[in-house]
Scaffold this motif. Structure first.
Motif, PDB file in Angstrom:
ATOM      1  N   ALA A  42      -6.074   3.750  -9.726  1.00  0.00           N
ATOM      2  CA  ALA A  42      -6.466   3.565  -8.323  1.00  0.00           C
ATOM      3  C   ALA A  42      -6.310   2.132  -7.864  1.00  0.00           C
ATOM      4  O   ALA A  42      -5.910   1.868  -6.722  1.00  0.00           O
ATOM      5  CB  ALA A  42      -7.911   4.029  -8.136  1.00  0.00           C
ATOM      6  N   GLN A  43      -6.624   1.180  -8.716  1.00  0.00           N
ATOM      7  CA  GLN A  43      -6.511  -0.225  -8.339  1.00  0.00           C
ATOM      8  C   GLN A  43      -5.074  -0.601  -7.971  1.00  0.00           C
ATOM      9  O   GLN A  43      -4.841  -1.496  -7.151  1.00  0.00           O
ATOM     10  CB  GLN A  43      -7.017  -1.110  -9.477  1.00  0.00           C
ATOM     11  CG  GLN A  43      -8.534  -1.072  -9.643  1.00  0.00           C
ATOM     12  CD  GLN A  43      -9.015  -1.907 -10.805  1.00  0.00           C
ATOM     13  OE1 GLN A  43      -8.216  -2.442 -11.567  1.00  0.00           O
ATOM     14  NE2 GLN A  43     -10.323  -2.010 -10.955  1.00  0.00           N
ATOM     15  N   GLN A  44      -4.111   0.095  -8.524  1.00  0.00           N
ATOM     16  CA  GLN A  44      -2.704  -0.195  -8.233  1.00  0.00           C
ATOM     17  C   GLN A  44      -2.267   0.354  -6.880  1.00  0.00           C
ATOM     18  O   GLN A  44      -1.248  -0.073  -6.328  1.00  0.00           O
ATOM     19  CB  GLN A  44      -1.809   0.378  -9.337  1.00  0.00           C
ATOM     20  CG  GLN A  44      -2.082  -0.222 -10.719  1.00  0.00           C
ATOM     21  CD  GLN A  44      -1.191   0.412 -11.772  1.00  0.00           C
ATOM     22  OE1 GLN A  44       0.027   0.316 -11.711  1.00  0.00           O
ATOM     23  NE2 GLN A  44      -1.807   1.083 -12.741  1.00  0.00           N
ATOM     24  N   VAL A  45      -3.021   1.307  -6.350  1.00  0.00           N
ATOM     25  CA  VAL A  45      -2.669   1.904  -5.053  1.00  0.00           C
ATOM     26  C   VAL A  45      -3.699   1.554  -3.980  1.00  0.00           C
ATOM     27  O   VAL A  45      -3.880   2.277  -3.007  1.00  0.00           O
ATOM     28  CB  VAL A  45      -2.498   3.435  -5.170  1.00  0.00           C
ATOM     29  CG1 VAL A  45      -1.307   3.776  -6.036  1.00  0.00           C
ATOM     30  CG2 VAL A  45      -3.768   4.093  -5.686  1.00  0.00           C
ATOM     31  N   THR A  99      -4.823   3.566  -0.656  1.00  0.00           N
ATOM     32  CA  THR A  99      -4.226   3.421   0.674  1.00  0.00           C
ATOM     33  C   THR A  99      -2.789   2.915   0.622  1.00  0.00           C
ATOM     34  O   THR A  99      -2.213   2.560   1.654  1.00  0.00           O
ATOM     35  CB  THR A  99      -5.069   2.440   1.512  1.00  0.00           C
ATOM     36  OG1 THR A  99      -5.158   1.189   0.815  1.00  0.00           O
ATOM     37  CG2 THR A  99      -6.466   2.990   1.763  1.00  0.00           C
ATOM     38  N   LEU A 100      -2.190   2.871  -0.573  1.00  0.00           N
ATOM     39  CA  LEU A 100      -0.821   2.345  -0.720  1.00  0.00           C
ATOM     40  C   LEU A 100       0.076   3.393  -1.392  1.00  0.00           C
ATOM     41  O   LEU A 100       0.386   3.299  -2.584  1.00  0.00           O
ATOM     42  CB  LEU A 100      -0.842   1.054  -1.544  1.00  0.00           C
ATOM     43  CG  LEU A 100      -1.732  -0.087  -1.020  1.00  0.00           C
ATOM     44  CD1 LEU A 100      -1.786  -1.216  -2.024  1.00  0.00           C
ATOM     45  CD2 LEU A 100      -1.231  -0.573   0.336  1.00  0.00           C
ATOM     46  N   PRO A 101       0.543   4.407  -0.643  1.00  0.00           N
ATOM     47  CA  PRO A 101       1.368   5.466  -1.242  1.00  0.00           C
ATOM     48  C   PRO A 101       2.653   4.951  -1.882  1.00  0.00           C
ATOM     49  O   PRO A 101       3.135   5.533  -2.861  1.00  0.00           O
ATOM     50  CB  PRO A 101       1.665   6.390  -0.052  1.00  0.00           C
ATOM     51  CG  PRO A 101       0.615   6.081   0.955  1.00  0.00           C
ATOM     52  CD  PRO A 101       0.289   4.644   0.781  1.00  0.00           C
ATOM     53  N   ASP A 102       3.243   3.862  -1.344  1.00  0.00           N
ATOM     54  CA  ASP A 102       4.495   3.357  -1.881  1.00  0.00           C
ATOM     55  C   ASP A 102       4.333   2.795  -3.295  1.00  0.00           C
ATOM     56  O   ASP A 102       5.320   2.643  -4.028  1.00  0.00           O
ATOM     57  CB  ASP A 102       5.072   2.287  -0.961  1.00  0.00           C
ATOM     58  CG  ASP A 102       4.094   1.150  -0.702  1.00  0.00           C
ATOM     59  OD1 ASP A 102       2.887   1.441  -0.513  1.00  0.00           O
ATOM     60  OD2 ASP A 102       4.518  -0.015  -0.683  1.00  0.00           O
ATOM     61  N   LYS A 103       3.093   2.476  -3.692  1.00  0.00           N
ATOM     62  CA  LYS A 103       2.829   1.966  -5.037  1.00  0.00           C
ATOM     63  C   LYS A 103       2.596   3.081  -6.049  1.00  0.00           C
ATOM     64  O   LYS A 103       2.457   2.822  -7.247  1.00  0.00           O
ATOM     65  CB  LYS A 103       1.603   1.046  -5.026  1.00  0.00           C
ATOM     66  CG  LYS A 103       1.672  -0.122  -4.054  1.00  0.00           C
ATOM     67  CD  LYS A 103       2.650  -1.184  -4.530  1.00  0.00           C
ATOM     68  CE  LYS A 103       2.606  -2.418  -3.636  1.00  0.00           C
ATOM     69  NZ  LYS A 103       3.542  -3.464  -4.068  1.00  0.00           N
ATOM     70  N   LEU A 104       2.542   4.334  -5.573  1.00  0.00           N
ATOM     71  CA  LEU A 104       2.158   5.449  -6.433  1.00  0.00           C
ATOM     72  C   LEU A 104       3.131   5.695  -7.589  1.00  0.00           C
ATOM     73  O   LEU A 104       2.687   5.909  -8.729  1.00  0.00           O
ATOM     74  CB  LEU A 104       1.979   6.724  -5.582  1.00  0.00           C
ATOM     75  CG  LEU A 104       1.438   7.945  -6.303  1.00  0.00           C
ATOM     76  CD1 LEU A 104       0.111   7.646  -7.004  1.00  0.00           C
ATOM     77  CD2 LEU A 104       1.261   9.112  -5.314  1.00  0.00           C
ATOM     78  N   PRO A 105       4.447   5.677  -7.378  1.00  0.00           N
ATOM     79  CA  PRO A 105       5.357   5.939  -8.506  1.00  0.00           C
ATOM     80  C   PRO A 105       5.145   4.983  -9.681  1.00  0.00           C
ATOM     81  O   PRO A 105       5.077   5.407 -10.842  1.00  0.00           O
ATOM     82  CB  PRO A 105       6.757   5.763  -7.884  1.00  0.00           C
ATOM     83  CG  PRO A 105       6.550   6.081  -6.440  1.00  0.00           C
ATOM     84  CD  PRO A 105       5.200   5.548  -6.099  1.00  0.00           C
ATOM     85  N   ASP A 106       5.042   3.681  -9.396  1.00  0.00           N
ATOM     86  CA  ASP A 106       4.828   2.708 -10.472  1.00  0.00           C
ATOM     87  C   ASP A 106       3.469   2.917 -11.133  1.00  0.00           C
ATOM     88  O   ASP A 106       3.338   2.748 -12.357  1.00  0.00           O
ATOM     89  CB  ASP A 106       4.914   1.285  -9.917  1.00  0.00           C
ATOM     90  CG  ASP A 106       6.336   0.904  -9.506  1.00  0.00           C
ATOM     91  OD1 ASP A 106       7.271   1.570  -9.992  1.00  0.00           O
ATOM     92  OD2 ASP A 106       6.498  -0.037  -8.708  1.00  0.00           O
ATOM     93  N   ALA A 107       2.460   3.270 -10.338  1.00  0.00           N
ATOM     94  CA  ALA A 107       1.121   3.477 -10.892  1.00  0.00           C
ATOM     95  C   ALA A 107       1.126   4.643 -11.884  1.00  0.00           C
ATOM     96  O   ALA A 107       0.547   4.560 -12.977  1.00  0.00           O
ATOM     97  CB  ALA A 107       0.113   3.730  -9.771  1.00  0.00           C
ATOM     98  N   LEU A 108       1.797   5.744 -11.523  1.00  0.00           N
ATOM     99  CA  LEU A 108       1.860   6.901 -12.422  1.00  0.00           C
ATOM    100  C   LEU A 108       2.691   6.562 -13.659  1.00  0.00           C
ATOM    101  O   LEU A 108       2.396   7.024 -14.774  1.00  0.00           O
ATOM    102  CB  LEU A 108       2.450   8.103 -11.686  1.00  0.00           C
ATOM    103  CG  LEU A 108       1.593   8.680 -10.544  1.00  0.00           C
ATOM    104  CD1 LEU A 108       2.347   9.782  -9.801  1.00  0.00           C
ATOM    105  CD2 LEU A 108       0.267   9.235 -11.079  1.00  0.00           C
TER     106      LEU A 108
END
Length: 863
Positions: free
Chosen positions: A824-827, A843-852
């Motif tokens: 969560a902290q990454q997004v 609140t940052l959907p564009d960061k989701l791929p890297d976070a996963l």
């Protein structure tokens, strides 16, 4: 001698010596913003001692309920650890208002202790203020106290003062010697703090008035204020050293032991619970409700402290509320209002106990987050926040921290506690209301009979300072000798209007009481000049007064109607009445049903149509109560009261302004009903023209809706129901389709399962699903994969939803709450939860791929 006998003997003794027996006032000081709670017997007589109020008697005696758990006087943290500290106690007191002075006060005290209670003289010690030769002479030469048991005290412990300025004077204290087997020295000695010599009675001689320079001026009518704690004198008479061993507490301690299944009756936690049920029950009886500020906040702290001690006794389910019946048996005879309110009291306590369970869970989340950020010691400020905000026991915080190898900063916690106590002491400091000190004649109020009155300017205050004159555009507060302006009181706002002078106009925006009988007219000078001594014509805004009177009179009818519909337990708990609407708070345990609201509204309008004469009458307080008049919460009443009656439907004590006939109200309409606190409901309503305009506005809204729906007004409800049913059907179909979509995606996602060190790991994104389907999909994967770590996500409209699940066999190594927080902290979010399942947002959907993508590496380090 039982405590009840001591109380009765005390009152009868002083009644035989010409004192009027005055009932205990509420724990909520009436119209006194300077005190959090009634903390001494003199509180209800404070205005009398200040010369702002006059009673029909000059001698009084009482047994006053007191609470010391907030503000300047706060004994909360000592309760349960000493023999004599309480949050709630009873203060026996006798008072003289310019009648008798030192000689009589001393002789009465000595006679009661040595003759009525038969306490041996040799067990009693006496102190006086070092400079008080008059009191010393009376004790030594008239009463005959042995000089060996007489002490002069030079410190301020034996000099009482109400504040930095005002009435003050020397004290004389009486101590009881519990015997040589108890440690401690006599008063005034180096070891006086021991428990052998205990103060049982304090005689305060109000002899001086201290001015702002600190100079003492003799009072023209010296007075007496005394106080003797019932619990302390009961301990003496029952030959026990601790107050908790007296009859008032023993039954409550046994009840607390019963409810917590505790067999050790000496456990301090039982004393805390026994003490706290008294404070909590009487505070709720007197109208205080648990909350987040002021009196409600203090009550909530006391309740939670009692529950914490229940936890220490391994009692994890609600128990505290079950002690109310036991308390009513112990104290109900002396205080029948407790018996009448016990059902409501128990209900409020039970709700607070149940709510505390939720607070504990929230506190655990804060603690978990704080522990993750610490490696060696948990800061004292964090420990204090958990304690003060969440009611989290310090010892529980320490236990949880210890499991993580972390200590807590006890010194920092104590420092934070000390800071809080200092803030509380500062908040409890006595000051004149509104910051204005006025020394002059009171204001005569003519506003019941007239809306205009000639008067003279007695004082002018500009920015809080007294001045001789003001000029155009100056804002000020004006004091008149006579006024038709009603000053805010009893929920009714102050009048507005004008003060007309020969060469200008002062526009009055509000009227407030500077003192009990001194009215301050707040506003600005629109033109001209205003000087102390000027004659003015005070004119009240007639329209605003009439509308306010409509609303105020309607609250009386509303109160009576609510009691008729809901039951006699309904009592007013506050109100706000102005020219626009009325707000009425009342005690009731549940939201009102629509039919109940309609019935109340019907009853009020019915009484309006009856057009009752609104009769007012002055009479004695006791006579008014005997006639059935209702006394209102938070109000302070003198010996004579004003009774307002509307037919035989409503009779209340009230100093406000009212209509001449109930029909003048015109029309009454309820706008809303809501809850404002546990056991407290609120009704907002309008009357007269405002009620007509409100009804017309609602009709226009109904017509607009019917036009939009293409349906007649009488068919609107049916049409909306049909539309809602159709919408729900579409929602069900959409949910079903999303579930099928998730199932299809799950088949594809199964191919993305990786294996690290023998553990199956899946971190993936699903499209077009909601949080509910995300949880269902997570459960399906855990069931399908048997042993796994799964993180699923979805994103829509700039919002990320995350969920993590870990099968039970892996939670010892990897915690779902820690994993989800990392992702969560990454997004742009944060989260937490249980070891096996946790949720979060971002609140940052564009960061989701890297976070996963990062999940596998994070998990690998922990396997």
């Amino acid at each position: 001698m039982k405590s009840s006998e001591i109380r009765q003997n005390f009152l009868e003794f002083f009644e035989s010596h010409g004192h009027t027996i005055v009932a205990s006032s509420s724990l909520v000081p009436g119209n006194d913003p300077t005190l959090l709670f009634t903390n001494a017997g003199m509180v209800q007589f404070k205005d009398v001692f200040l010369g702002l109020d006059k009673r029909p008697y000059t001698r009084a005696a009482s047994s006053q309920r007191c609470v010391r758990a907030g503000g300047k006087h706060n004994d909360l943290e000592n309760v349960g650890y000493t023999a004599r500290h309480h949050t709630f106690f009873e203060m026996l007191g006798n008072f003289s208002f310019g009648d008798y002075f030192k000689r009589n006060a001393i002789q009465y005290a000595w006679e009661f202790l040595t003759k009525v209670l038969s306490i041996p003289q040799e067990k009693l010690w006496v102190t006086v203020y070092a400079e008080d030769d008059e009191a010393a002479d009376i004790w030594l030469n008239e009463v005959g106290v042995e000089p060996a048991r007489f002490v002069r005290i030079a410190t301020m412990d034996n000099f009482w003062q109400m504040g930095d300025t005002g009435p003050c004077g020397p004290c004389s204290e009486i101590f009881y010697d519990h015997g040589p087997e108890v440690a401690g020295g006599p008063p005034g000695s180096a070891d006086a703090d021991g428990d052998r010599y205990i103060e049982i009675w304090n005689l305060v001689f109000m002899q001086y008035n201290r001015d702002t320079s600190g100079t003492l001026h003799p009072l023209p009518k010296p007075s007496v204020d005394t106080g003797m704690g019932l619990e302390r004198i009961s301990a003496v008479m029952q030959e026990v050293h601790s107050n908790y061993d007296i009859d008032l507490f023993q039954d409550l301690i046994k009840a607390a032991a019963r409810e917590t299944q505790t067999h050790d009756f000496s456990n301090n936690s039982l004393k805390v619970i026994a003490d706290h049920i008294r404070a909590c029950a009487f505070l709720i009886t007197d109208g205080v409700i648990p909350g987040n500020e002021g009196r409600g906040y203090v009550l909530r702290r006391i309740i939670r402290r009692a529950i914490r001690h229940g936890y220490r006794l391994e009692q994890k389910t609600p128990f505290f509320h079950r002690l109310v019946d036991d308390l009513a048996k112990v104290m109900g005879q002396a205080y029948p209002e407790l018996v009448a309110a016990k059902t409501r009291v128990a209900s409020v306590l039970k709700q607070e106990e149940e709510r505390f369970a939720e607070t504990l869970e929230n506190g655990m989340q804060v603690l978990e987050a704080a522990l993750r950020e610490q490696s060696g010691i948990l800061p004292g400020e964090t420990v204090f926040r958990l304690y003060d905000t969440f009611g989290f026991p310090v010892d529980l915080t320490a236990d949880i921290a210890r499991e993580r190898g972390i200590n807590i900063d006890h010194a920092g916690f104590e420092e934070a506690m000390a800071d809080q106590r200092e803030r509380a002491r500062a908040a409890g400091k006595f000051t004149m209301q509104g910051g204005i000190e006025y020394h002059g004649i009171p204001t005569e109020f003519y506003g019941y009979d007239s809306l205009q009155q000639e008067g003279t300017v007695l004082a002018i205050y500009k920015q809080g300072s007294q001045v001789d004159f003001i000029e155009a555009a100056d804002e000020a507060v004006i004091v008149l000798d006579r006024t038709p302006f009603y000053a805010e009181s009893g929920g009714q706002v102050g009048d507005c209007g004008e003060l007309l002078v020969a060469n200008g106009t002062f526009v009055v925006s509000d009227t407030q009481k500077i003192q009990a009988n001194v009215y301050g007219h707040k506003g600005f000078l629109s033109s001209g000049r205003l000087v102390v001594g000027d004659s003015v014509l005070a004119k009240v805004n007639a329209v605003a007064r009439a509308n306010t009177a409509n609303n105020h009179s309607a609250t009386h009818l509303l109160h009576a109607a609510l009691r008729q519909v809901l039951g006699p337990h309904v009592t007013q708990k506050g109100s706000l009445v102005d020219a626009y609407r009325l707000r009425f708070d009342f005690s009731h345990h549940a939201p009102m049903q629509p039919d109940e609201l309609r019935t109340v509204e019907h009853l009020v309008n019915e009484q309006i149509r009856h057009n009752h004469d609104v009769a007012t009458q002055q009479m004695g307080y006791d006579d008014a109560i005997k006639r059935g008049a209702m006394a209102l919460f938070g109000e302070k009443y003198g010996a004579d009261v004003r009774v307002v009656a509307m037919g035989d439907f409503s009779t209340e004590l009230c100093g406000g302004t009212h209509v001449a006939h109930s029909g003048d109200i015109g029309f009454f309409k309820i706008i809303s009903e809501s809850g404002v606190a546990a056991g407290i409901r609120r009704i907002e309503a309008v009357t007269g023209q405002a009620a007509v305009e409100y009804a017309q506005q609602r009709e226009l809204q109904l017509l607009a809706i019917s036009d939009t729906l293409k349906a007649a007004p009488q068919e609107v409800s049916q049409k909306i129901t049909q539309l809602l049913d159709h919408a729900r059907q579409l929602e069900r179909e959409l949910t079903s389709m999303k579930s099928k979509l998730a199932t299809l995606q799950s088949g594809e996602l199964s191919k993305q399962v990786n294996e690290i060190k023998g553990v199956k790991i899946l971190a993936a994104r699903l499209e077009g699903v909601n949080a509910k389907i995300l949880r269902e999909t997570l459960d399906n994967f855990k069931h399908q994969l048997k042993s796994c770590i799964v993180v699923l996500a979805t994103a829509e409209a700039g919002k990320v939803t995350l969920i993590a699940g870990i099968t039970d066999d892996l939670t010892a190594k990897v915690k779902a709450g820690e994993l989800i927080n990392y992702v969560a902290q990454q997004v742009g979010g944060k989260g937490g939860g249980r070891a096996d399942m946790a949720q979060a947002g971002g609140t940052l959907p564009d960061k989701l791929p890297d976070a996963l993508q990062s999940v596998a590496g994070w998990v690998e380090k922990r396997l």
